[in-house]
Design a protein around this motif. Structure first.
Motif, PDB file in Angstrom:
ATOM      1  N   PHE A 189      36.935  33.368  35.133  1.00 16.49           N
ATOM      2  CA  PHE A 189      37.878  32.471  35.813  1.00 16.49           C
ATOM      3  C   PHE A 189      37.635  32.314  37.327  1.00 16.49           C
ATOM      4  CE2 PHE A 189      40.287  34.334  32.194  1.00 16.49           C
ATOM      5  CZ  PHE A 189      40.516  33.168  31.478  1.00 16.49           C
ATOM      6  N   GLY A 190      36.759  33.113  37.880  1.00 14.40           N
ATOM      7  CA  GLY A 190      36.564  33.067  39.328  1.00 14.40           C
ATOM      8  C   GLY A 190      37.251  34.242  40.013  1.00 14.40           C
ATOM      9  N   ILE A 191      37.084  34.354  41.319  1.00 13.74           N
ATOM     10  CA  ILE A 191      37.576  35.520  42.056  1.00 13.74           C
ATOM     11  C   ILE A 191      39.096  35.662  41.985  1.00 13.74           C
ATOM     12  CG2 ILE A 191      37.689  36.664  44.302  1.00 13.74           C
ATOM     13  CD1 ILE A 191      34.917  36.623  43.098  1.00 13.74           C
ATOM     14  N   GLU A 192      39.836  34.656  42.430  1.00 15.04           N
ATOM     15  CA  GLU A 192      41.292  34.782  42.516  1.00 15.04           C
ATOM     16  C   GLU A 192      41.975  34.683  41.157  1.00 15.04           C
ATOM     17  OE1 GLU A 192      42.738  32.071  45.467  1.00 15.04           O
ATOM     18  OE2 GLU A 192      42.260  33.476  47.085  1.00 15.04           O
ATOM     19  N   LEU A 193      41.575  33.703  40.356  1.00 17.93           N
ATOM     20  CA  LEU A 193      42.173  33.596  39.013  1.00 17.93           C
ATOM     21  C   LEU A 193      41.797  34.794  38.159  1.00 17.93           C
ATOM     22  CD1 LEU A 193      41.837  29.791  38.121  1.00 17.93           C
ATOM     23  CD2 LEU A 193      43.916  31.079  38.682  1.00 17.93           C
ATOM     24  N   ASN A 199      46.106  40.802  35.654  1.00 14.82           N
ATOM     25  CA  ASN A 199      47.504  41.224  35.652  1.00 14.82           C
ATOM     26  C   ASN A 199      48.346  40.505  34.608  1.00 14.82           C
ATOM     27  OD1 ASN A 199      50.408  40.348  37.186  1.00 14.82           O
ATOM     28  ND2 ASN A 199      49.954  42.541  37.137  1.00 14.82           N
ATOM     29  N   GLN A 200      48.075  39.199  34.384  1.00  8.02           N
ATOM     30  CA  GLN A 200      48.962  38.412  33.528  1.00  8.02           C
ATOM     31  C   GLN A 200      48.317  37.957  32.225  1.00  8.02           C
ATOM     32  OE1 GLN A 200      51.067  35.339  35.890  1.00  8.02           O
ATOM     33  NE2 GLN A 200      50.598  36.573  37.709  1.00  8.02           N
ATOM     34  N   GLY A 201      47.052  38.263  32.037  1.00  3.65           N
ATOM     35  CA  GLY A 201      46.387  37.944  30.782  1.00  3.65           C
ATOM     36  C   GLY A 201      45.623  36.633  30.822  1.00  3.65           C
ATOM     37  N   GLU A 202      44.620  36.547  29.991  1.00  5.17           N
ATOM     38  CA  GLU A 202      43.790  35.342  29.923  1.00  5.17           C
ATOM     39  C   GLU A 202      44.591  34.119  29.460  1.00  5.17           C
ATOM     40  OE1 GLU A 202      39.786  35.635  28.165  1.00  5.17           O
ATOM     41  OE2 GLU A 202      40.220  37.768  27.901  1.00  5.17           O
ATOM     42  N   ASN A 204      47.726  33.197  29.887  1.00  6.47           N
ATOM     43  CA  ASN A 204      48.510  32.535  30.929  1.00  6.47           C
ATOM     44  C   ASN A 204      47.630  31.740  31.888  1.00  6.47           C
ATOM     45  OD1 ASN A 204      51.251  33.218  30.323  1.00  6.47           O
ATOM     46  ND2 ASN A 204      50.824  35.318  30.969  1.00  6.47           N
ATOM     47  N   VAL A 205      46.462  32.264  32.177  1.00  2.00           N
ATOM     48  CA  VAL A 205      45.550  31.553  33.079  1.00  2.00           C
ATOM     49  C   VAL A 205      45.034  30.293  32.397  1.00  2.00           C
ATOM     50  CG1 VAL A 205      43.357  31.673  34.324  1.00  2.00           C
ATOM     51  CG2 VAL A 205      44.911  33.636  34.363  1.00  2.00           C
ATOM     52  N   LYS A 206      44.684  30.408  31.122  1.00  4.11           N
ATOM     53  CA  LYS A 206      44.182  29.243  30.394  1.00  4.11           C
ATOM     54  C   LYS A 206      45.236  28.155  30.268  1.00  4.11           C
ATOM     55  CE  LYS A 206      40.798  31.750  27.537  1.00  4.11           C
ATOM     56  NZ  LYS A 206      40.477  32.205  26.165  1.00  4.11           N
ATOM     57  N   ARG A 207      46.483  28.580  30.045  1.00  2.78           N
ATOM     58  CA  ARG A 207      47.564  27.596  29.863  1.00  2.78           C
ATOM     59  C   ARG A 207      48.134  27.125  31.201  1.00  2.78           C
ATOM     60  NH1 ARG A 207      48.769  31.484  25.870  1.00  2.78           N
ATOM     61  NH2 ARG A 207      50.244  32.472  27.309  1.00  2.78           N
ATOM     62  N   GLY A 208      47.809  27.849  32.259  1.00  2.00           N
ATOM     63  CA  GLY A 208      48.377  27.512  33.563  1.00  2.00           C
ATOM     64  C   GLY A 208      49.786  28.026  33.739  1.00  2.00           C
ATOM     65  N   THR A 209      50.191  28.939  32.876  1.00  2.00           N
ATOM     66  CA  THR A 209      51.552  29.486  32.932  1.00  2.00           C
ATOM     67  C   THR A 209      51.563  30.824  33.665  1.00  2.00           C
ATOM     68  OG1 THR A 209      51.194  30.496  30.758  1.00  2.00           O
ATOM     69  CG2 THR A 209      52.291  28.332  30.822  1.00  2.00           C
ATOM     70  N   TYR A 210      51.063  30.810  34.844  1.00  2.00           N
ATOM     71  CA  TYR A 210      50.992  32.060  35.616  1.00  2.00           C
ATOM     72  C   TYR A 210      51.605  31.837  36.991  1.00  2.00           C
ATOM     73  CZ  TYR A 210      47.081  29.668  37.885  1.00  2.00           C
ATOM     74  OH  TYR A 210      46.317  28.747  38.547  1.00  2.00           O
ATOM     75  N   ASN A 211      51.889  32.936  37.686  1.00  3.99           N
ATOM     76  CA  ASN A 211      52.333  32.845  39.083  1.00  3.99           C
ATOM     77  C   ASN A 211      51.347  33.609  39.959  1.00  3.99           C
ATOM     78  OD1 ASN A 211      53.252  35.710  39.497  1.00  3.99           O
ATOM     79  ND2 ASN A 211      54.637  35.143  37.804  1.00  3.99           N
ATOM     80  N   THR A 212      51.498  33.438  41.246  1.00  5.65           N
ATOM     81  CA  THR A 212      50.541  34.037  42.180  1.00  5.65           C
ATOM     82  C   THR A 212      51.121  35.247  42.925  1.00  5.65           C
ATOM     83  OG1 THR A 212      51.212  32.505  43.932  1.00  5.65           O
ATOM     84  CG2 THR A 212      49.367  31.837  42.510  1.00  5.65           C
ATOM     85  N   ASN A 213      52.207  35.790  42.417  1.00  2.97           N
ATOM     86  CA  ASN A 213      52.850  36.923  43.098  1.00  2.97           C
ATOM     87  C   ASN A 213      51.918  38.140  43.194  1.00  2.97           C
ATOM     88  OD1 ASN A 213      55.142  35.345  43.308  1.00  2.97           O
ATOM     89  ND2 ASN A 213      56.139  36.236  41.506  1.00  2.97           N
ATOM     90  N   TYR A 214      51.268  38.451  42.079  1.00  6.60           N
ATOM     91  CA  TYR A 214      50.379  39.613  42.062  1.00  6.60           C
ATOM     92  C   TYR A 214      49.203  39.413  43.018  1.00  6.60           C
ATOM     93  CZ  TYR A 214      47.265  43.231  40.163  1.00  6.60           C
ATOM     94  OH  TYR A 214      46.446  44.323  40.021  1.00  6.60           O
ATOM     95  N   LEU A 215      48.623  38.231  43.005  1.00  9.00           N
ATOM     96  CA  LEU A 215      47.506  37.924  43.893  1.00  9.00           C
ATOM     97  C   LEU A 215      47.929  38.050  45.350  1.00  9.00           C
ATOM     98  CD1 LEU A 215      44.610  36.894  44.327  1.00  9.00           C
ATOM     99  CD2 LEU A 215      45.512  34.564  44.216  1.00  9.00           C
ATOM    100  N   ALA A 216      49.133  37.592  45.673  1.00 10.64           N
ATOM    101  CA  ALA A 216      49.635  37.672  47.054  1.00 10.64           C
ATOM    102  C   ALA A 216      49.780  39.137  47.485  1.00 10.64           C
ATOM    103  CB  ALA A 216      50.972  36.943  47.164  1.00 10.64           C
ATOM    104  N   LYS A 217      50.247  39.974  46.584  1.00 13.53           N
ATOM    105  CA  LYS A 217      50.406  41.397  46.917  1.00 13.53           C
ATOM    106  C   LYS A 217      49.047  42.053  47.170  1.00 13.53           C
ATOM    107  CE  LYS A 217      54.686  42.064  44.258  1.00 13.53           C
ATOM    108  NZ  LYS A 217      55.303  42.744  43.088  1.00 13.53           N
TER     109      LYS A 217
END
Length: 227
Positions: A189-193, A199-202, A204-217
């Motif tokens: 998925f790349g560096i950030e995704l 953290n949120q599973g493949e 959620n990333v594939k469906r676009g149903t994720y948030n960026t809270n974990y990445l921000a932390k």
């Protein structure tokens, strides 16, 4: 009378015939003198050749010294090793600032470096993820609410997916599985995704149903590490 004249004529002819050969013999140098001249000439040639060889040697040494001064050789492997040691020390220093005992900090940092080098992952990112996953406790025996275990909060299902065995409370096992799984996610998925997928599973990333809270932390911790 005629007989005497004939004899004198023959004698004169013989004298004339011998004269050129005699001049040659008179003008010829003795063999010893010729030999000395040849040896002298050969000696000079040898000395000249040796002088040229020595001059060439001095020139080559001079050029090599100049090149070394102008373009010193860089030994890549020791330089890389020095760089790795510096990174490891930074990891240790950051964990100690979070009240991690030095002995544990050194062990965690060594294992992070080992597996990040193996799987080509940024060690600072792994350290930041450990801090976020453990709430900055760096507790290797931590169990999450979904039964995640250890420093990188590995699920047993993730361990099985990575086809790796071992006790997840063993920091070496835990860190290797976490680094390997992050490498898998980032490759996909790349560096950030990839960090989000960790953290949120493949799905959620594939469906676009994720948030960026974990990445921000994770990025917040990264900004505090002296890189």
């Amino acid at each position: 009378m005629i007989k005497h004249i004939f004899i004198l004529a023959i004698a004169a002819m013989m004298l004339v015939a011998c004269t050129p050969q005699e001049r040659v013999l008179v003008n010829r140098q003795p063999q010893s003198t010729i030999t000395e001249n040849v040896l002298e000439e050969q000696g000079l040639q040898v000395l000249k050749r040796k002088a040229n060889d020595e001059a060439n040697r001095i020139l080559i040494v001079s050029l090599a010294t100049h090149k070394k001064q102008q373009h010193p050789e860089i030994i890549s492997k020791p330089a890389q090793a020095k760089k790795d040691i510096s990174v490891e020390k930074k990891l240790v220093r950051h964990m100690i600032s979070k009240h991690v005992p030095q002995k544990n900090a050194e062990r965690f940092a060594s294992e992070i470096m080992k597996y990040c080098n193996m799987y080509k992952i940024d060690p600072y990112t792994i350290l930041a993820m450990i801090e976020v996953e453990t709430g900055a406790t760096y507790n290797p025996n931590l169990v999450g609410r979904n039964h995640e275990e250890g420093l990188l909060q590995i699920l047993p299902s993730t361990q099985k997916f990575m086809n790796m065995k071992g006790n997840l409370f063993n920091t070496s096992v835990n860190i290797e599985i976490g680094v390997k799984y992050l490498a898998y996610c980032q490759k996909k998925f790349g560096i950030e995704l990839g960090i989000i997928a960790y953290n949120q599973g493949e799905g959620n990333v594939k469906r676009g149903t994720y948030n960026t809270n974990y990445l921000a932390k994770v990025n917040k911790v990264l900004s505090k590490i002296n890189r």
